[in-house]
Write a protein that holds these residues in place. Structure first.
Motif, mmCIF file in Angstrom:
data_model
loop_
_atom_site.group_PDB
_atom_site.id
_atom_site.type_symbol
_atom_site.label_atom_id
_atom_site.label_comp_id
_atom_site.label_asym_id
_atom_site.label_seq_id
_atom_site.Cartn_x
_atom_site.Cartn_y
_atom_site.Cartn_z
ATOM 1 N N ILE A 20 26.715 41.164 28.962
ATOM 2 C CA ILE A 20 27.252 42.490 29.248
ATOM 3 C C ILE A 20 27.991 42.987 28.023
ATOM 4 O O ILE A 20 28.543 42.209 27.253
ATOM 5 C CB ILE A 20 28.183 42.509 30.479
ATOM 6 N N GLU A 21 27.953 44.277 27.861
ATOM 7 C CA GLU A 21 28.705 44.905 26.780
ATOM 8 C C GLU A 21 29.959 45.498 27.399
ATOM 9 O O GLU A 21 29.866 46.380 28.261
ATOM 10 C CB GLU A 21 27.887 45.993 26.106
ATOM 11 N N PRO A 22 31.121 44.990 27.021
ATOM 12 C CA PRO A 22 32.352 45.564 27.581
ATOM 13 C C PRO A 22 32.408 47.055 27.260
ATOM 14 O O PRO A 22 32.110 47.474 26.149
ATOM 15 C CB PRO A 22 33.463 44.807 26.852
ATOM 16 N N ALA A 23 32.748 47.827 28.255
ATOM 17 C CA ALA A 23 32.818 49.277 28.092
ATOM 18 C C ALA A 23 34.120 49.781 28.702
ATOM 19 O O ALA A 23 34.802 49.047 29.409
ATOM 20 C CB ALA A 23 31.618 49.937 28.770
ATOM 21 N N GLU A 24 34.417 51.012 28.444
ATOM 22 C CA GLU A 24 35.627 51.597 28.993
ATOM 23 C C GLU A 24 35.421 52.081 30.418
ATOM 24 O O GLU A 24 36.385 52.317 31.131
ATOM 25 C CB GLU A 24 36.099 52.742 28.111
ATOM 26 N N HIS A 27 29.865 50.637 35.133
ATOM 27 C CA HIS A 27 28.479 51.066 35.041
ATOM 28 C C HIS A 27 27.572 50.080 35.781
ATOM 29 O O HIS A 27 27.985 48.989 36.145
ATOM 30 C CB HIS A 27 28.037 51.223 33.590
ATOM 31 N N ARG A 28 26.325 50.501 36.012
ATOM 32 C CA ARG A 28 25.303 49.685 36.670
ATOM 33 C C ARG A 28 24.041 49.737 35.827
ATOM 34 O O ARG A 28 23.746 50.749 35.186
ATOM 35 C CB ARG A 28 24.963 50.233 38.054
ATOM 36 N N VAL A 44 29.024 46.441 36.756
ATOM 37 C CA VAL A 44 30.161 46.045 35.930
ATOM 38 C C VAL A 44 31.315 46.991 36.257
ATOM 39 O O VAL A 44 31.181 48.203 36.106
ATOM 40 C CB VAL A 44 29.811 46.124 34.426
ATOM 41 N N GLN A 45 32.411 46.418 36.756
ATOM 42 C CA GLN A 45 33.579 47.214 37.091
ATOM 43 C C GLN A 45 34.676 46.939 36.063
ATOM 44 O O GLN A 45 34.986 45.782 35.798
ATOM 45 C CB GLN A 45 34.123 46.880 38.485
ATOM 46 N N VAL A 54 31.996 41.447 37.416
ATOM 47 C CA VAL A 54 30.553 41.666 37.435
ATOM 48 C C VAL A 54 29.997 41.167 38.765
ATOM 49 O O VAL A 54 30.370 40.093 39.237
ATOM 50 C CB VAL A 54 29.881 40.903 36.268
ATOM 51 N N SER A 55 29.112 41.949 39.375
ATOM 52 C CA SER A 55 28.428 41.507 40.577
ATOM 53 C C SER A 55 26.931 41.771 40.414
ATOM 54 O O SER A 55 26.523 42.650 39.659
ATOM 55 C CB SER A 55 28.966 42.223 41.823
ATOM 56 N N ALA A 56 26.147 40.971 41.109
ATOM 57 C CA ALA A 56 24.688 41.091 41.019
ATOM 58 C C ALA A 56 24.121 41.201 42.432
ATOM 59 O O ALA A 56 24.570 40.490 43.334
ATOM 60 C CB ALA A 56 24.094 39.895 40.309
ATOM 61 N N SER A 57 23.149 42.083 42.607
ATOM 62 C CA SER A 57 22.524 42.224 43.905
ATOM 63 C C SER A 57 21.027 42.462 43.717
ATOM 64 O O SER A 57 20.568 42.862 42.655
ATOM 65 C CB SER A 57 23.151 43.381 44.694
ATOM 66 N N SER A 58 20.294 42.213 44.798
ATOM 67 C CA SER A 58 18.849 42.460 44.756
ATOM 68 C C SER A 58 18.610 43.961 44.895
ATOM 69 O O SER A 58 19.484 44.713 45.328
ATOM 70 C CB SER A 58 18.156 41.707 45.885
#
Length: 62
Positions: A20-24, A27-28, A44-45, A54-58
């Motif tokens: 993941i790229e840390p961002a301000e 995003h999804r 990514v919250q 970070v969470s992952a879903s189908s």
């Protein structure tokens, strides 16, 4: 700079690492599992204190 985050694929259950790229901003995006090739929705919250979760879903759960 990219960070690696360990997750379990929501389809095959295999442990994988995603980048993941840390961002301000939160995003999804969609990334294919390197084991079973199914599309994983990665969320990514970015919290007010700068903490990233970070969470992952189908695709079925998205």
């Amino acid at each position: 700079m990219l960070d690696t985050v360990p997750i379990d694929c929501p389809y095959c259950g295999e442990p994988i690492e995603i980048y993941i790229e840390p961002a301000e901003e939160s995003h999804r995006y969609v990334e294919d599992c390197p084991v079973c090739c199914r599309p994983i929705t990665v969320s990514v919250q970015v919290h007010l204190d700068g903490e990233i979760s970070v969470s992952a879903s189908s695709q079925d759960d998205a």
